[in-house]
Motif scaffolding. Sequence first.
Motif, PDB file in Angstrom:
ATOM      1  N   HIS A 110      43.745  34.568  35.797  1.00 29.38           N
ATOM      2  CA  HIS A 110      42.354  34.793  35.445  1.00 29.38           C
ATOM      3  C   HIS A 110      41.458  33.665  35.903  1.00 29.38           C
ATOM      4  O   HIS A 110      41.870  32.511  35.989  1.00 29.38           O
ATOM      5  CB  HIS A 110      42.230  35.014  33.938  1.00 29.38           C
ATOM      6  N   ASP A 111      40.259  34.038  36.217  1.00 32.49           N
ATOM      7  CA  ASP A 111      39.232  33.058  36.560  1.00 32.49           C
ATOM      8  C   ASP A 111      39.123  32.031  35.449  1.00 32.49           C
ATOM      9  O   ASP A 111      39.285  32.355  34.279  1.00 32.49           O
ATOM     10  CB  ASP A 111      37.886  33.764  36.722  1.00 32.49           C
ATOM     11  N   GLY A 112      38.855  30.810  35.861  1.00 32.91           N
ATOM     12  CA  GLY A 112      38.674  29.769  34.860  1.00 32.91           C
ATOM     13  C   GLY A 112      39.955  29.020  34.561  1.00 32.91           C
ATOM     14  O   GLY A 112      39.928  28.005  33.872  1.00 32.91           O
ATOM     15  N   SER A 113      41.079  29.488  35.052  1.00 33.76           N
ATOM     16  CA  SER A 113      42.317  28.753  34.821  1.00 33.76           C
ATOM     17  C   SER A 113      42.333  27.510  35.717  1.00 33.76           C
ATOM     18  O   SER A 113      41.604  27.421  36.706  1.00 33.76           O
ATOM     19  CB  SER A 113      43.530  29.633  35.121  1.00 33.76           C
ATOM     20  N   GLU A 144      34.459  29.636  47.420  1.00 32.28           N
ATOM     21  CA  GLU A 144      34.113  30.162  46.109  1.00 32.28           C
ATOM     22  C   GLU A 144      34.582  31.603  46.058  1.00 32.28           C
ATOM     23  O   GLU A 144      34.790  32.236  47.075  1.00 32.28           O
ATOM     24  CB  GLU A 144      32.594  30.091  45.887  1.00 32.28           C
ATOM     25  N   GLY A 145      34.739  32.102  44.865  1.00 33.01           N
ATOM     26  CA  GLY A 145      35.167  33.487  44.729  1.00 33.01           C
ATOM     27  C   GLY A 145      36.646  33.621  45.001  1.00 33.01           C
ATOM     28  O   GLY A 145      37.308  32.690  45.483  1.00 33.01           O
ATOM     29  N   ALA A 146      37.177  34.782  44.665  1.00 35.63           N
ATOM     30  CA  ALA A 146      38.601  35.002  44.831  1.00 35.63           C
ATOM     31  C   ALA A 146      38.845  36.482  45.042  1.00 35.63           C
ATOM     32  O   ALA A 146      38.100  37.330  44.557  1.00 35.63           O
ATOM     33  CB  ALA A 146      39.364  34.514  43.601  1.00 35.63           C
ATOM     34  N   THR A 167      43.207  28.189  39.339  1.00 34.97           N
ATOM     35  CA  THR A 167      42.129  28.820  40.100  1.00 34.97           C
ATOM     36  C   THR A 167      41.117  27.768  40.545  1.00 34.97           C
ATOM     37  O   THR A 167      40.675  27.767  41.701  1.00 34.97           O
ATOM     38  CB  THR A 167      41.428  29.893  39.249  1.00 34.97           C
ATOM     39  N   VAL A 172      43.962  35.674  43.718  1.00 30.47           N
ATOM     40  CA  VAL A 172      44.380  35.375  42.342  1.00 30.47           C
ATOM     41  C   VAL A 172      45.140  36.532  41.695  1.00 30.47           C
ATOM     42  O   VAL A 172      45.505  36.444  40.519  1.00 30.47           O
ATOM     43  CB  VAL A 172      43.167  35.011  41.466  1.00 30.47           C
ATOM     44  N   HIS A 197      40.216  26.786  44.400  1.00 28.81           N
ATOM     45  CA  HIS A 197      38.848  26.758  44.937  1.00 28.81           C
ATOM     46  C   HIS A 197      38.547  25.415  45.588  1.00 28.81           C
ATOM     47  O   HIS A 197      37.996  25.346  46.683  1.00 28.81           O
ATOM     48  CB  HIS A 197      37.838  27.024  43.815  1.00 28.81           C
TER      49      HIS A 197
END
Length: 409
Positions: A332-335, A348-350, A338, A196, A342
């Motif tokens: 960013h996480d949560g976009s 999971e994770g990036a 992303t 990411v 996943h």
Amino acid sequence: MNAPDRTLHAPDADVAAVRDAGELVAWDLIRTLVGFDTTSRDSNLALIHWVRDYLAGFGIASTLTFDDEGRKANLFATLPARDGNATRGGIVLSGHTDVVPVDGQPWTTPPFAAQQVGDRVVGRGVTDMKSYSATALALVPLFLSRGLERPLHFALSYDEEVGCIGVRRLIAELPSRGVAPSACIVGEPTGMQLVVAHKGKRSWRCRVRGHESHSALTPRGVNAVEIACEIVAYLAAMARRYRDAGRRDAAYDVPYTTVHVGTIRGGTALNIVPRDCQFDFEIRHLPFDDPEAMFAEIRDHAMAKVPAMRAVAADAGIAFDALSTLPGFDTHDGSEVTALGHALAGVEGAGKVSFGTEASLFHGAAIPTVICGPGHIEQAHQPDEWVALEQLARCEAFMRRLAARLHGA
Ligand SMILES: [Zn+2]
């Protein structure tokens, strides 16, 4: 066209079960794309025209954007949504078509012929990064087998390996046609893990002009090699400072900003005080380190040497040329992209990586982007470049999940 019946298998076939490359839906396309010698210095048009014709076979038109000489092209093509929308939103699958040279590398197989060797496929570009594009293209029959909820775009670029040159034109052309994708997945090799963010990269050439004299009379000369080496030593010290005391982001493979000198050239003979020396260096920076400020520090250090040089020779001096700029990016996480990444990769994770890609250019054009592709960067650019069959199978599973999602499953 390429055994479309096989593309209709279930999405989650056991990836480890693939023992023969012929079981891969994309195998014919991987071999076809690798078969084009698209070394960056040469034309990629034969490959681009082949893909254009392949897509035309499904009724899909391509838009080509060319370099100044018309020797190389990007290709952008869209599978429209079932409501006819081909411009608003949608997902871009992005890959570069060029590969690094094989010159001087000890290959044990013909580089421009993808071959299975054990549980691997070997060939130039099999991991960086023709297999991703080939897999996406091979699954066009599956994508088209039902109506799509959103458009799916293919972006193939030229001259990535020499500074992400070509894709800038592809991206710049999209607004003129009203194309505004909402997500992009760049298939650079990440081991099919989700990436990411990557560092930004700036590079420069430093040219030191000294003054020649007989080496028996060193005070009458200005030694360009020695001055260049002093600046190089300063860069090495700066690199240690960032390594030991700089801010860190542990998510990166190299968790701090790096400074590196890649080439240096100077001098003509031992008994001549050298007039010229030049070296190329780069900074790969984390988002919170400012490469401009770092460069200003380097330049100030170098320029402080000039008065003493000019006291000996009026034409002595030091100059810096900017060579390349590639911004970093951090999705960013949560976009949405992303979450999509996943789901498609089934992980999971990036992660975050230090090598630059076209992702930052899509990201900078307001197209949220992640990176996920088969193989590993360590296998790229090498003689006998390879990718594991298991990675290619994972890439197919990724594309099948994408198809299921676009079909509204
Ligand atoms: Zn690449």
